[in-house]
Every structure is written in C-alpha cells, then in structure tokens.
Design an enzyme around this catalytic site. Structure first.
Site, PDB file in Angstrom:
ATOM      1  N   LYS A 179       8.600  13.774  -8.384  1.00 39.79           N
ATOM      2  CA  LYS A 179       9.401  12.546  -8.306  1.00 39.79           C
ATOM      3  C   LYS A 179       8.489  11.370  -8.649  1.00 39.79           C
ATOM      4  O   LYS A 179       7.689  10.925  -7.846  1.00 39.79           O
ATOM      5  CB  LYS A 179      10.008  12.327  -6.913  1.00 39.79           C
ATOM      6  CG  LYS A 179      11.069  11.214  -6.994  1.00 39.79           C
ATOM      7  CD  LYS A 179      11.254  10.430  -5.737  1.00 39.79           C
ATOM      8  CE  LYS A 179      10.278   9.334  -5.489  1.00 39.79           C
ATOM      9  NZ  LYS A 179      10.341   8.169  -6.400  1.00 39.79           N
ATOM     10  N   GLY A 210      14.216   8.831  -8.647  1.00 40.76           N
ATOM     11  CA  GLY A 210      14.905   8.237  -7.507  1.00 40.76           C
ATOM     12  C   GLY A 210      14.005   7.270  -6.775  1.00 40.76           C
ATOM     13  O   GLY A 210      12.812   7.151  -7.063  1.00 40.76           O
ATOM     14  N   GLY A 212      12.607   5.601  -2.941  1.00 39.39           N
ATOM     15  CA  GLY A 212      11.848   6.194  -1.851  1.00 39.39           C
ATOM     16  C   GLY A 212      12.650   7.240  -1.076  1.00 39.39           C
ATOM     17  O   GLY A 212      12.082   8.216  -0.577  1.00 39.39           O
ATOM     18  N   GLY A 213      13.960   7.047  -0.999  1.00 40.45           N
ATOM     19  CA  GLY A 213      14.806   7.998  -0.262  1.00 40.45           C
ATOM     20  C   GLY A 213      14.687   9.409  -0.812  1.00 40.45           C
ATOM     21  O   GLY A 213      14.644  10.390  -0.051  1.00 40.45           O
ATOM     22  N   GLY A 215      12.095  10.629  -2.333  1.00 41.00           N
ATOM     23  CA  GLY A 215      10.772  11.107  -1.928  1.00 41.00           C
ATOM     24  C   GLY A 215      10.786  11.572  -0.479  1.00 41.00           C
ATOM     25  O   GLY A 215      10.222  12.622  -0.132  1.00 41.00           O
ATOM     26  N   GLU A 253      -3.174  10.523  -1.520  1.00 43.68           N
ATOM     27  CA  GLU A 253      -4.087   9.621  -2.250  1.00 43.68           C
ATOM     28  C   GLU A 253      -3.532   8.219  -2.044  1.00 43.68           C
ATOM     29  O   GLU A 253      -2.476   7.896  -2.596  1.00 43.68           O
ATOM     30  CB  GLU A 253      -4.104   9.969  -3.744  1.00 43.68           C
ATOM     31  CG  GLU A 253      -4.615  11.354  -4.065  1.00 43.68           C
ATOM     32  CD  GLU A 253      -6.093  11.520  -3.822  1.00 43.68           C
ATOM     33  OE1 GLU A 253      -6.815  10.509  -3.747  1.00 43.68           O
ATOM     34  OE2 GLU A 253      -6.531  12.672  -3.678  1.00 43.68           O
ATOM     35  N   CYS A 287      -5.971   1.556  -7.728  1.00 46.42           N
ATOM     36  CA  CYS A 287      -6.298   1.829  -6.323  1.00 46.42           C
ATOM     37  C   CYS A 287      -7.798   1.745  -6.053  1.00 46.42           C
ATOM     38  O   CYS A 287      -8.212   1.391  -4.963  1.00 46.42           O
ATOM     39  CB  CYS A 287      -5.759   3.183  -5.914  1.00 46.42           C
ATOM     40  SG  CYS A 287      -6.242   4.480  -7.053  1.00 46.42           S
ATOM     41  N   GLU A 385      -5.148  -4.606   0.656  1.00 47.29           N
ATOM     42  CA  GLU A 385      -5.046  -4.311  -0.770  1.00 47.29           C
ATOM     43  C   GLU A 385      -4.057  -5.285  -1.404  1.00 47.29           C
ATOM     44  O   GLU A 385      -2.928  -5.393  -0.948  1.00 47.29           O
ATOM     45  CB  GLU A 385      -4.559  -2.871  -0.942  1.00 47.29           C
ATOM     46  CG  GLU A 385      -4.514  -2.433  -2.371  1.00 47.29           C
ATOM     47  CD  GLU A 385      -4.067  -0.992  -2.515  1.00 47.29           C
ATOM     48  OE1 GLU A 385      -2.998  -0.640  -1.980  1.00 47.29           O
ATOM     49  OE2 GLU A 385      -4.779  -0.223  -3.175  1.00 47.29           O
TER      50      GLU A 385
HETATM   51  P1  NAD Z   1       4.554   3.257  -2.871  1.00 40.98           P
HETATM   52  O1  NAD Z   1       3.871   3.840  -1.695  1.00 40.98           O
HETATM   53  O2  NAD Z   1       5.506   2.146  -2.661  1.00 40.98           O
HETATM   54  O3  NAD Z   1       5.395   4.379  -3.641  1.00 40.98           O
HETATM   55  C1  NAD Z   1       4.790   5.574  -4.113  1.00 40.98           C
HETATM   56  C2  NAD Z   1       5.852   6.633  -4.316  1.00 40.98           C
HETATM   57  O4  NAD Z   1       6.412   6.967  -3.046  1.00 40.98           O
HETATM   58  C3  NAD Z   1       7.035   6.213  -5.196  1.00 40.98           C
HETATM   59  O5  NAD Z   1       7.427   7.318  -5.964  1.00 40.98           O
HETATM   60  C4  NAD Z   1       8.112   5.867  -4.159  1.00 40.98           C
HETATM   61  O6  NAD Z   1       9.432   6.015  -4.647  1.00 40.98           O
HETATM   62  C5  NAD Z   1       7.835   6.909  -3.098  1.00 40.98           C
HETATM   63  N1  NAD Z   1       8.330   6.576  -1.764  1.00 40.98           N
HETATM   64  C6  NAD Z   1       8.664   5.359  -1.237  1.00 40.98           C
HETATM   65  N2  NAD Z   1       9.083   5.492   0.033  1.00 40.98           N
HETATM   66  C7  NAD Z   1       9.001   6.821   0.337  1.00 40.98           C
HETATM   67  C8  NAD Z   1       9.258   7.579   1.510  1.00 40.98           C
HETATM   68  N3  NAD Z   1       9.690   7.027   2.634  1.00 40.98           N
HETATM   69  N4  NAD Z   1       9.037   8.915   1.470  1.00 40.98           N
HETATM   70  C9  NAD Z   1       8.564   9.504   0.349  1.00 40.98           C
HETATM   71  N5  NAD Z   1       8.321   8.839  -0.801  1.00 40.98           N
HETATM   72  C10 NAD Z   1       8.520   7.501  -0.807  1.00 40.98           C
HETATM   73  O7  NAD Z   1       3.385   2.855  -3.860  1.00 40.98           O
HETATM   74  P2  NAD Z   1       3.492   2.123  -5.273  1.00 40.98           P
HETATM   75  O8  NAD Z   1       3.821   0.699  -5.016  1.00 40.98           O
HETATM   76  O9  NAD Z   1       4.333   2.926  -6.202  1.00 40.98           O
HETATM   77  O10 NAD Z   1       1.971   2.256  -5.776  1.00 40.98           O
HETATM   78  C11 NAD Z   1       0.951   1.422  -5.364  1.00 40.98           C
HETATM   79  C12 NAD Z   1       0.143   2.045  -4.241  1.00 40.98           C
HETATM   80  O11 NAD Z   1      -0.355   3.321  -4.632  1.00 40.98           O
HETATM   81  C13 NAD Z   1      -1.079   1.239  -3.908  1.00 40.98           C
HETATM   82  O12 NAD Z   1      -1.224   1.150  -2.508  1.00 40.98           O
HETATM   83  C14 NAD Z   1      -2.223   2.041  -4.498  1.00 40.98           C
HETATM   84  O13 NAD Z   1      -3.477   1.848  -3.905  1.00 40.98           O
HETATM   85  C15 NAD Z   1      -1.746   3.424  -4.318  1.00 40.98           C
HETATM   86  N6  NAD Z   1      -2.425   4.312  -5.251  1.00 40.98           N
HETATM   87  C16 NAD Z   1      -3.353   5.209  -4.783  1.00 40.98           C
HETATM   88  C17 NAD Z   1      -4.044   6.023  -5.659  1.00 40.98           C
HETATM   89  C18 NAD Z   1      -5.067   7.014  -5.191  1.00 40.98           C
HETATM   90  O14 NAD Z   1      -5.326   7.947  -5.922  1.00 40.98           O
HETATM   91  N7  NAD Z   1      -5.641   6.879  -4.027  1.00 40.98           N
HETATM   92  C19 NAD Z   1      -3.778   5.951  -7.016  1.00 40.98           C
HETATM   93  C20 NAD Z   1      -2.847   5.032  -7.451  1.00 40.98           C
HETATM   94  C21 NAD Z   1      -2.153   4.228  -6.560  1.00 40.98           C
END
Ligand code: NAD
Length: 478
Positions: A179, A210, A212-213, A215, A253, A287, A385
C-alpha cells in the site's frame, strides 16, 4: 479493462492490482493525485476498503504456496528480470514520481529507477545464502519465508521505499500486499507492471491504494504475517499496536532529526556545503536529512557565510526542468507544516541567518530554504522532524558537548561527522547512537543495513540484513 497485458497507464481509475491483474475496487471512494508543481490533478485511484484489503491478502496467501515453493535459482531469475524491467522503465518512473511529488527529474532518475535496480540486484546476490543450513549440536537450522507481507510506504522516495520491502520480501520467498502513500500511488502501479512483466506469479505482488485506513486494515489483518512500514514515528506507533492482534513480525522505518557534527579541524567549506546539500535534497523531505548542524562556537560566523553561499546556488522551480535543484514540497499540507515550524522557530528566539521566509506567490507548493542560528537544544525546531528545507545551526564548545548534543534526540536514524583526522571522526561516529553515520561525506551505500536506533525504528532494510525481517528460523533436532 482487466486484461493481464493492460499497462499501468491504461488502467481505469477504479482499479487496483490484485492477483496479477487490474481488478475493479469494491469501494467507490477515489483519491485524486495532484502534481505539486502545477496543482493539476494527474490521476485517480481507489481508496481501498476492507473488501479490497481482504481480496489482496487472499491473493497473496494463495500465491505464497507457489512462490515460497519455487526454487531459489528460479526466484533469483525473476528478481533479476524485475530489476531489468524497472531499468527499462527508467524515464517513465522518474517522470511519474516527479509529477506525483515534485522531486527534480535528475534526482528521480537516480533514486526512483537506478537505485531500485541496484537494490533488487543486491537482494538477488544474497539469495544463494538462503539455502544454507547451520549445524548447532544435534540441530539443523534452516531459514524459511515468513509468509504474507503487508508493506506500507510513504511518499518521499516512493519507488526506492517500495522496492526495499517488496524486493527483499520476494527474494526471501514471501508474497506481498503493497500500500503506497495516497500522495504517490500511481508509480506503485508502474512497479506492479514491471513485476508482472518479469514473470512473477499472479498474486505474489498486489498493489492496493488508499489512505491511512487501508494501511490500518493491513496492520490489523489476521492473515498478514509481517508488516513492514516506513513513515512517521506517530503512525509507526499505531501500526505496531495494530500488529499486536496476531503478533505480526513488524519492521518500522521511521522519522529522524540527524546531527551533522563539524569538528574544529574539519575542512569547513566541504563540510558545510555538503551538509546543506544533504538537508535540501528532495526539498528537505528525507528521513535521514542532517537537519542539525553542530559547529564549534568560534566558527559560527564562517559557517553562516558558507551556508548563505550554498543557498544562493539553489535553483528553485519546475522539477521537470533539468537545471532545477529544488522542487516544491509534495503537498499543500506539507507546506503548511514547514511554514508552521519556520514561524515557531522565530517565536522560540531562533534567527533566520540564511535563505528567506518570503512566501511563494505563484502556483505550486514551494518554500524557500531557511537557515536558523541561535538555536538551542530545547527548541522544537531542534527536536522535531520538520521534513522541509530548514537547517538549524547549533554551537558547541568542546567535543564531548558536541557528542552529548548529537545524541540528545528521541531519534537515531542517521548523522555525519567531519574531521581532517579520519580516526578521530571514526571514533566519534562509533559513539553516535544512530543507525548510519557518514564520515567526511562517505556516500550512501545501498548494500549496507539501513534503519534506526530509538524512535527511528525497528529492524534494518537493504542488502543481506534487509532479508532478515522476511525470514523465519527453524531448528530441526536430529
Ligand atoms: P505517514 O506516517 O503519514 O504515512 C506513511 C504511510 O502510512 C502512508 O502510506 C499512509 O497512508 C499510511 N498510514 C497512515 N495512517 C496509517 C495507519 N493508522 N495505519 C497504517 N498505515 C497508515 O508518513 P508520510 O507523511 O507518508 O512520510 C513522511 C514520514 O516518513 C516522515 O516522518 C519520514 O521521516 C518517514 N520516513 C522514514 C524513512 C525511514 O526509512 N526511516 C524513510 C522515508 C520516510
């Protein structure tokens, strides 16, 4: 159109990729994909429902028997063809990711096509070791695929992040439901097309789009064995809690607030210029970005001059223009967040010493780079961040203070240290509580384990270590 040869570009907006074909989504809700540079809508995808998630997981479960039972040489050949079909789509992938989230096209080619090809080739290289057995006393220890994987990815490096999970899981013999972020879902369908062309069995890789829901449904799903998540620490926490229902193996991650430590004997110009480049790459939406620059107090003014010089070289604009070095932020929401932090920093007493807080008054979710001085460890801009082109300069008086400041973070993803004495820098790097450290600009290595200490995550991706999250160990007593 649901024909198995239909390309991702011909897919209907109502379709997902399930069981090797374009499948009509159960849900009627759609997500519109916006180009952040033009603010035009460039595509539509389904917002997957529980029925869609169930269908994708069921397809992955059916395919698990086939794929995990396929010999390692055959699986390896499929992985190698997968890498080649990504390479064949280099321009299409780079172009699509640039339109989805605004990365300059040159960087998209490197990170969204070339890097994923090497990452998959890296996994393929380590597949021969999967058949190796270990003898421990009267036990024979073998490694086996962990099962059905739910892969959830963010938008900042969409194909690279998807491949770090999908490539490793497939190499290990697992099957996957991916996803992607709702911000960048279209490029994931192109990845699915490449996998199908490589001869991956139907159902071994499914892509559902989709919010977050969707996910959350994957993290809760009783028939998903492993959840591999990349995203923010706050969502990662929820994913971990949701995974507890059936005790899924979870790898996370997450975010970062990495320190770039410039020791007094460093080549200052190189350290500062490279540090600025690192923070501004992908408009600061990285990140691992070295967003805290720690410098000796007596060098502060020289550092600020060098930061100004580096900012002046930035070409902000259309990410499809080859000369652009910095594009827009990925979404209007991300711009609001970044602007909010710039205001907070000023309210907290930090001073804008480089760049500009002037708003962008044309089309596109652009912000200009900002370099803060007078920053101290207690400020939100030094602890949280930001995920935008904002650099904080902090000063220290001796090396032990620099180390304490570098480690004073809930995160521990990345970092850097600079010194003309490489051994000194290495010793400092060993004391940093973080998953990666660059010494004197040592470059990113896609074969090295990638992941974080503390609240930056659990587990490691990439290379040989990246396969571990998708393998179970079995001890057979003879
Ligand atoms: P996010 O956490 O908002 O979303 C990430 C993914 O999770 C998306 O696909 C989203 O739809 C899904 N999601 C949202 N709510 C969810 C839930 N309740 N259950 C399951 N899935 C859900 O992050 P973002 O804004 O897409 O990305 C930025 C963040 O990602 C930053 O904090 C960044 O540091 C981090 N990041 C980390 C790494 C790493 O390797 N450590 C790499 C890239 C980005």
């Amino acid at each position: 159109m649901t024909d198995a040869t239909t390309s991702a570009a011909e897919r209907e907006p109502s379709q997902l990729f399930i069981d090797g074909r374009w499948a009509e989504a159960f849900g009627r809700d759609r997500i519109r994909v916006e180009d952040p540079a033009t603010e035009q809508i460039i595509g539509e995808v389904p917002d997957a429902t529980k029925e869609d998630v169930d269908a994708a997981v069921a397809a992955a479960r059916r395919a698990f028997g086939v794929w995990s039972g396929t010999s390692i040489p055959e699986r390896k050949a499929v992985l190698q063809r997968f890498a080649s079909s990504i390479a064949d789509r280099r321009e299409a992938l780079a172009h699509l990711v640039t339109r989805e989230m605004g990365t300059p096209i040159g960087l998209s080619r490197i990170v969204q096509a070339d890097l994923p090809v090497s990452v998959i080739q890296g996994f393929a290289k380590h597949m021969d070791q999967l058949d190796e057995v270990e003898h421990v006393g009267n036990s024979t220890v073998v490694q086996e695929p962990a099962g059905v994987v739910g892969a959830i990815t963010p938008w900042n490096y969409p194909i690279h992040q998807a491949v770090g999970k999908v490539g490793a899981a497939l190499a290990a013999g697992c099957t996957v439901v991916l996803k992607p972020s709702e911000v960048t879902p279209l490029s994931a369908f192109l990845l699915a097309e490449a996998a199908r062309e490589a001869g991956l069995p139907d159902g071994a890789l499914n892509v559902i789009t989709g919010s977050g829901g969707a996910g959350q449904l994957m993290a809760e799903h009783p028939d998903v064995d492993v959840i591999s998540f990349t995203g923010s620490t706050s969502v990662g926490r929820r994913v971990l809690a949701a995974s507890a229902g059936n005790m899924k193996r979870s790898s996370l991650e997450l975010g970062g607030k990495s320190a770039n430590v410039v020791l007094p004997d460093a080549d200052l110009a190189t350290a500062v210029h490279r540090g600025v480049e690192h923070v501004l790459e992908n408009s600061g939406q990285t990140c691992t970005a070295w967003t805290r620059m720690l410098v000796p107090v007596h060098l502060r003014d020289d550092v600020v001059d060098l930061i100004r010089e580096a900012f002046e070289a930035v070409v902000l604009g259309d990410p499809l223009d080859e000369s652009t070095t910095m594009g827009p932020l990925a979404t209007a929401r991300q711009r609001e967040i970044v602007q909010g932090y710039v205001e907070t920093g000023q309210q907290e007493g930090a001073i804008v010493a480089a760049g500009s807080t002037d708003p962008w008054d044309a089309i596109g979710h652009y912000v200009r780079p900002v370099g803060f001085v007078n920053v101290h460890q207690g400020m939100r801009i030094a602890r949280e961040e930001i995920f935008g082109p904002v650099l904080s300069v902090l000063t220290y008086s001796d090396e032990s203070e620099a180390l304490a400041m570098a480690n004073d973070s809930v995160y521990g993803l990345s970092g850097a240290v600079w010194s003309s004495d490489r051994d000194r820098a290495y010793r400092f790097a060993r004391k940093m509580r973080t998953g990666q450290v660059s010494v004197n600009g040592g470059s990113f290595n896609p074969e090295a384990p990638f992941g974080g200490y503390k609240q930056s995550g659990i587990g490691r991706e990439l290379g040989r270590h990246g396969l571990q999250d998708f393998l179970e160990l079995k001890a057979i007593q003879l």
